[in-house]
Write an enzyme that holds these catalytic residues in place. Structure first.
Site, PDB file in Angstrom:
ATOM      1  N   GLU A 248       0.378   0.371  41.487  1.00 52.07           N
ATOM      2  CA  GLU A 248      -0.528   1.198  42.284  1.00 52.07           C
ATOM      3  C   GLU A 248      -1.044   0.487  43.537  1.00 52.07           C
ATOM      4  O   GLU A 248      -2.232   0.180  43.645  1.00 52.07           O
ATOM      5  CB  GLU A 248      -1.691   1.705  41.415  1.00 52.07           C
ATOM      6  CG  GLU A 248      -1.188   2.581  40.287  1.00 52.07           C
ATOM      7  CD  GLU A 248      -2.284   3.197  39.412  1.00 52.07           C
ATOM      8  OE1 GLU A 248      -3.478   2.943  39.678  1.00 52.07           O
ATOM      9  OE2 GLU A 248      -1.940   3.918  38.467  1.00 52.07           O
ATOM     10  N   GLU A 352       4.079   5.526  34.398  1.00 58.65           N
ATOM     11  CA  GLU A 352       2.777   5.407  33.722  1.00 58.65           C
ATOM     12  C   GLU A 352       2.143   6.766  33.524  1.00 58.65           C
ATOM     13  O   GLU A 352       2.062   7.578  34.451  1.00 58.65           O
ATOM     14  CB  GLU A 352       1.816   4.500  34.505  1.00 58.65           C
ATOM     15  CG  GLU A 352       0.608   4.101  33.654  1.00 58.65           C
ATOM     16  CD  GLU A 352      -0.394   3.190  34.357  1.00 58.65           C
ATOM     17  OE1 GLU A 352       0.023   2.174  34.941  1.00 58.65           O
ATOM     18  OE2 GLU A 352      -1.595   3.512  34.312  1.00 58.65           O
TER      19      GLU A 352
END
Ligand code: NAG
Ligand code: NAG
Ligand code: NAG
Ligand code: NAG
Ligand code: NAG
Ligand code: NAG
Length: 509
Positions: A248, A352
């Site tokens: 991220e 994820e």
């Protein structure tokens, strides 16, 4: 209608299996309990397929968990019913696989139960009677699902990485379990990514957990850090299949994000891959390691990946794009079809997913069927838009949804109750299983034309063994009866009951 169907298309019979031992947390809230001596598991679906039958596996709000029923295929068209046509001639993306993450917290929880219970747990994902996982996401160093902040080279500036070493966490909580999983799935694909590089490489304007970016002078040192990591894992018998530059990367742009991070813009990620990570992995013998861009949320796409893939140098190193699901609700999945159309030789993989707690509620929602519906609905949607696989987050958490030193408690498909020396399989475990168990790597999505006006969600795959898996989700309060018709004019009438997730399996002929 139901009675007519029953006469015309005889039910062959319920298939017995070692069933779910239920524990109830309220109305329609059940989990399946496993311990050292007992765990429900599935007979291999393929062995139940005979000529002339098809199987319907169902999980439901009311408590069915992957329960199979065998029906006979009909050669004659039913006089009525909404016909859904499956077409196996046109194929779309080839699937890469399904999996979950081996965080420190997963390893810690595995360590709280006996060895046989632990093996039962890992076998649920990776064993011959498990749900067919072939992927593992293994963080490079610490994450929020650790008990402390760490990297593999903590301390003062160390430009030669002379201090680099794996952490105790790798030796205690990850490597032994990865090695065990390798005995179950020898070609398991392990992907790795850092949450934070060593802090001396990072320009940090407010601690290690927010508003961070990689300092320009350490781009190449970070590429060597990846090589050291890949070598260290290799020396411990674990080959890493794929990497991405950063978990991220957008998180580092939030001033007080609160979790180990390092901010990259798409252009900074492009530079790191093209100038440092890509060439360095090739130079040091890791040129066959898959490189993924992204590792970001859906609303960032396709722009994030395209910024990288439009650069021919970066494009030459990148095999695909990694995605996280947290903002899926605010942007359409059709953007992945756009990304696929623009860069057809690159795969698109979810890496994820997990449930954030509802405000004021505990993170772990025991037996929550709604979560299974939301997750499977999203999976159906992205697979209809060229996504090739799905990797869930923590494979097992404790009853609070941890441990997590940053108090970022979450739900998980498996919850370990150390006090009772048992573990609970949540509805989301079964949501994942309806895909992972029936859609092995190498399967290809095929055409499925639902009857008009249906409210069901669906996706179909042709598997390498020539069986077809059709996944059908009914999120409504009413049953819906449909007839699935194959290319060779076989008819399979099924009732997709209210609030059920189903996998229909048949042999393509
Ligand atoms: C394990 O689960 C089985 C099935 O529910 C049960 O019969 C058995 O007593 C359990 N074992 C222990 C040690 O709790
Ligand atoms: C890459 O090649 C090396 C050497 O041939 C091999 O040991 C390793 O398993 C390969 N890695 C992958 C991910 O295929
Ligand atoms: C720095 O981070 C802390 C903790 O995450 C946060 O409370 C604080 O508001 C941040 N400071 C600034 C100036 O953003
Ligand atoms: C990744 O892409 C490179 C460059 O195109 C290619 O050589 C390699 O085979 C690809 N690896 C995988 C696993 O697809
Ligand atoms: C189940 O999960 C959904 C989605 O997170 C949530 O909205 C709902 O309140 C949960 N249900 C219960 C009974 O906790
Ligand atoms: C965990 O097990 C203990 C001991 O059997 C029990 O008291 C507790 O309720 C269990 N926790 C959950 C969430 O089921």
């Amino acid at each position: 209608m139901a009675i007519i169907c029953c006469i015309a298309y005889c039910l062959v019979g319920y298939v017995s299996g070692q069933g779910c031992v239920r524990k109830s947390f309220g109305t329609n809230r059940i989990v399946c309990v496993c311990n050292a001596t007992y765990c429900d598991n599935l007979q291999a679906p393929e062995t139940l397929l005979k000529s002339g039958n098809f199987l319907l596996y169902t999980s439901s709000q009311s408590g069915k968990r992957l329960s199979p029923i065998s029906y006979s295929v009909s050669k004659t068209a039913p006089s009525s019913g909404n016909v859904w046509q499956v077409g196996s001639c046109v194929t779309y993306q080839e699937m890469l696989g399904f999996g979950g993450a081996m965080t420190d917290s997963v390893g810690i929880n595995l360590g709280t139960i006996s060895e046989t219970a632990r093996q039962n747990l890992l076998n649920q994902y990776f064993g011959p009677n498990g749900i067919g996982y072939t992927f593992i996401r293994n963080p490079m160093g610490g994450t929020d699902f650790s008990t402390r902040f760490y990297t593999y080279d903590d301390g003062d500036v160390d430009k030669t990485l002379s201090r680099f070493s794996l952490a105790n966490e790798d030796f205690k909580f990850k490597l032994p379990y990865l090695q065990y999983i390798r005995t179950l799935v020898p070609n398991v694909k392990i992907i790795a990514t850092p949450w934070s590089p060593p802090t001396w490489m990072v320009e940090s304007r407010n601690g290690t957990e927010g508003f961070t970016r990689l300092k320009d002078e350490y781009y190449q040192v970070l590429a060597y850090y990846f090589v050291n990591f890949l070598s260290a894992y290799k020396n411990n018998g674990i080959d890493i299949w794929g990497v991405s530059s950063q978990n991220e990367p957008g998180d580092g742009y939030y001033v007080s994000f609160g979790i180990n991070s390092c901010g990259y813009s798409p252009d900074e990620e492009r530079k790191f891959i093209a100038n440092n990570l890509g060439p360095t992995l090739r130079k040091y013998g890791f040129g066959n390691v898959t490189i993924m861009d992204g590792e970001e949320q859906r609303p960032e796409f396709p722009e994030w990946a395209e910024t990288i893939l439009r650069d021919s140098t970066a494009n030459g190193y990148v095999n695909g794009t990694a995605l996280h699901w947290y903002f899926d609700g605010v942007a359409s999945a059709s953007r992945f079809t756009t990304l696929h159309n623009d860069f057809q030789d690159k795969f698109i993989l979810y890496t994820e997913s997990s449930y954030l707690p509802d405000i004021g509620q505990p993170a772990v929602s025991f037996g929550n069927w709604t979560r299974a519906e939301i997750l499977s609905s999203d999976m159906i949607d992205v697979f209809n838009n060229w996504v090739v696989g799905w990797i869930d987050w923590n494979m097992a958490l404790d009853t609070a949804g941890g441990p997590t030193y940053l108090n970022n408690y979450l739900d998980s498909p498996i919850i370990v109750n150390a006090t009772a020396q048992e573990f609970y399989k949540q509805p989301i475990f079964y949501a994942l299983a309806h895909f992972s168990k029936f859609v092995p790597p190498g399967s290809k999505r095929i055409q499925l034309n639902p009857a008009p006006k249906t409210t069901l969600e669906s996706v179909a795959f042709l598997r390498p063994d020539n069986n077809v898996a059709v996944i059908l989700l009914n999120q409504n309060d009413d049953d819906e009866s449909i007839v699935v018709k194959t290319g060779s004019d076989n008819y399979m009438p099924v009732t997709v009951a209210a609030h059920t997730l189903n996998t229909l399996l048949y042999t393509n002929q």
